[in-house]
Design an enzyme around this catalytic site. Structure first.
Site, PDB file in Angstrom:
ATOM      1  N   GLY A   1      26.904  50.194 -17.997  1.00 51.26           N
ATOM      2  CA  GLY A   1      26.441  49.586 -16.741  1.00 51.26           C
ATOM      3  C   GLY A   1      25.310  48.638 -16.998  1.00 51.26           C
ATOM      4  N   THR A   2      24.211  49.112 -17.411  1.00 49.19           N
ATOM      5  CA  THR A   2      23.221  48.453 -18.263  1.00 49.19           C
ATOM      6  C   THR A   2      22.221  47.477 -17.719  1.00 49.19           C
ATOM      7  OG1 THR A   2      24.742  48.643 -20.097  1.00 49.19           O
ATOM      8  CG2 THR A   2      23.003  47.068 -20.374  1.00 49.19           C
TER       9      THR A   2
END
Lengths: 233, 259
Positions: free
Chosen positions: A35-36
């Site tokens: 996701g990050t």
């Protein structure tokens, strides 16, 4: 479709946003996403890379302590965002090519070469990949360099780069706080603070902050536990 | 099984599953439930989900049962060939993990195998989690399968670094039981496998059997007519002939080679 009588003339071609980010939109069911929030900042003498540690499948966190900063060569690293499987495979390919190149040429590969190898793979397989990476490191030719390679395979050298679903929340923050000619400590502080803010607002980012400082002499890894972030929760 | 109307194919047999693995002081412990489902029907109440890879490496599999079985068998065979070619050197976890992830990535998620790989090698005890699309992560403890959320809640409260073997096995059993009772895709018994850094392995098939039907079946009063003891029919003669007589050199005619 809007039924409002006062609809804008361009209404029919405006696409409604469904809330999904570019990175998560095209993931196949069951595919694991980083996701990050990822970030890299160049300073005089090296670069600082930073990332959160959350890896999700849908709404479940598959790994809350992942390492998204991967090594491509002694002083060349990359931050991974998008599909975990795709970015791990890409990293393995580029690491292999760089190792081979170093042996064949007898010299240390430059960050530019690493970035362009990555870009070739990302661009030429763009219909099958979901990968946004930031390649950063130090080499004796250009010093500290940061290359942003978002979805699609563009490769742009920048003084700093942010990526991942959480990056959208911190564009304003880094634009206003980044200054040219920062030193190592300031760059590190900027990365930690910005990634914290992104993790606070983005559901796809969380866990701990991992940072990596790359200079000619060494790579220094640090991490900040989730309860000690500069900006919480 | 799984047929809703005439002519439709049965659903592929899936292991709904709860599988777990953790690292403790002297090695790793792997655990799995034993239910295999085809759609909403239970196809196998006691299937084996902990697969052998190498003498020091075992792998739990969740997802499509055929895929996990055949993928682990294939990599196990490749590892054995590698050991033969490399002078008998002990297999390493990183090798198995890389072989698995490269194959799964090549098939772009079409092979439905979600694995928990665990074992001990020259670098110590390791646990890896491997997803069907080919991404991997190395962790101190992990859970996979439909019951993974229930099992992970047990691990997150109970795991600590350097646990004793007794505590570790207890925790694994509790985690799998959480999956068995709270997840519809998991059920039946708990299987465990302990792989220690000293090289010993203990597999315990049916370590916990909370759903054993044998005591219930034993309480059914069957009529004496239903149980026929051996000897009820008189045996007059017993002969045994092996299916294939042994072939010796006496049976072979040797003709000289034409030179």
């Amino acid at each position: 479709m809007a039924t409002n009588a006062m609809a804008h003339p361009l209404q029919s071609i405006m696409m409604e946003h469904d809330g999904k980010s570019a990175e998560t939109r095209h993931l196949r069911p069951g595919e694991v996403s980083t996701g990050t929030t990822i970030m890299a900042v160049a300073f005089d003498g090296g670069v600082v890379l930073g990332a959160d540690s959350r890896v999700s499948t849908g709404t479940y966190v598959a790994n809350r302590t992942s390492d998204k900063i991967a090594q491509l060569h002694d002083r060349i690293w990359c931050c991974r965002s998008g599909s975990a499987a795709d970015t791990q495979a890409l990293t393995d390919y580029v690491k292999h090519y760089l190792g081979q190149l170093a042996v064949e040429t007898g010299r240390v590969p430059t960050v530019k070469i690493a970035a362009h190898l990555m870009r070739r793979l990302c661009y030429e397989n763009k219909d099958m990949l979901m990968a946004g990476v930031i390649v950063a490191g130090w080499d004796p030719v250009d010093g500290g360099s940061v290359y942003n390679i978002p979805l699609g395979g563009t490769c742009i050298k920048m003084p700093f780069a942010i990526g991942g679903s959480g990056s959208t929340y911190i564009y304003g923050l880094v634009d206003s706080d980044f200054r040219d000619g920062m030193g190592k400590e300031e760059a590190l502080a900027l990365v930690k603070m910005s990634v914290s803010h992104a993790m606070a607002r983005d559901g796809g980012s969380g866990g701990i902050i991992r940072t990596l400082t790359v200079t000619e002499e060494q790579n220094v890894r640090e991490y900040i536990p989730g309860d000690k972030l500069p900006f919480g929760p | 099984p799984g047929q809703s109307k005439a002519g439709s194919l049965p659903a592929a047999m899936k292991t709904g599953t709860t599988i777990v693995g953790l690292v403790y002081k002297d090695g790793v412990v792997l655990g799995a439930d034993t239910r295999a489902t085809g759609g909403s029907e239970v196809c196998d109440t006691n299937c084996e989900k902990i697969h052998y890879i190498a003498p020091n490496i075992y792998c739990c599999g969740a997802g499509t049962a055929a895929d996990t079985e055949k993928t682990t068998e294939l990599i196990s065979s490749q590892m054995e060939l590698l050991r033969m070619n490399m002078g008998g050197a002990q297999s390493r976890l990183a090798t198995a993990c890389t072989l698995l992830k490269r194959m799964l990535f090549r098939y772009q998620g079409q092979i439905g195998a979600a694995l928990v790989l665990g074992g001990c090698d020259a670098n110590g005890p390791h646990i890896y989690q491997i997803y069907p699309h080919g991404s991997t992560a190395k962790l101190p403890y992990t859970t996979m399968g439909s019951g993974s959320l229930a099992a992970m809640s047990v691990f997150e409260t109970g795991w600590s670094e350097d646990m004793s073997e007794g505590d570790a096995v207890e925790l694994v059993k509790r985690a799998i039981l959480a999956g068995i009772f709270n997840d519809l895709g998991s059920g039946s018994n708990v299987d465990t496998c302990v792989i220690r850094t000293d090289g010993t392995v203990t597999t315990d098939r049916g370590a916990v059997k909370p759903n054993d039907v044998a005591p219930l079946r034993a309480r059914i009063n069957r009529s004496r007519l239903m149980t026929i003891t051996p000897g009820t029919t008189a045996v007059l003669k017993t002969t045994f002939t092996p299916a294939r007589a042994g072939v010796t050199l006496a049976d072979v005619t040797v003709t000289a080679m034409e030179t």
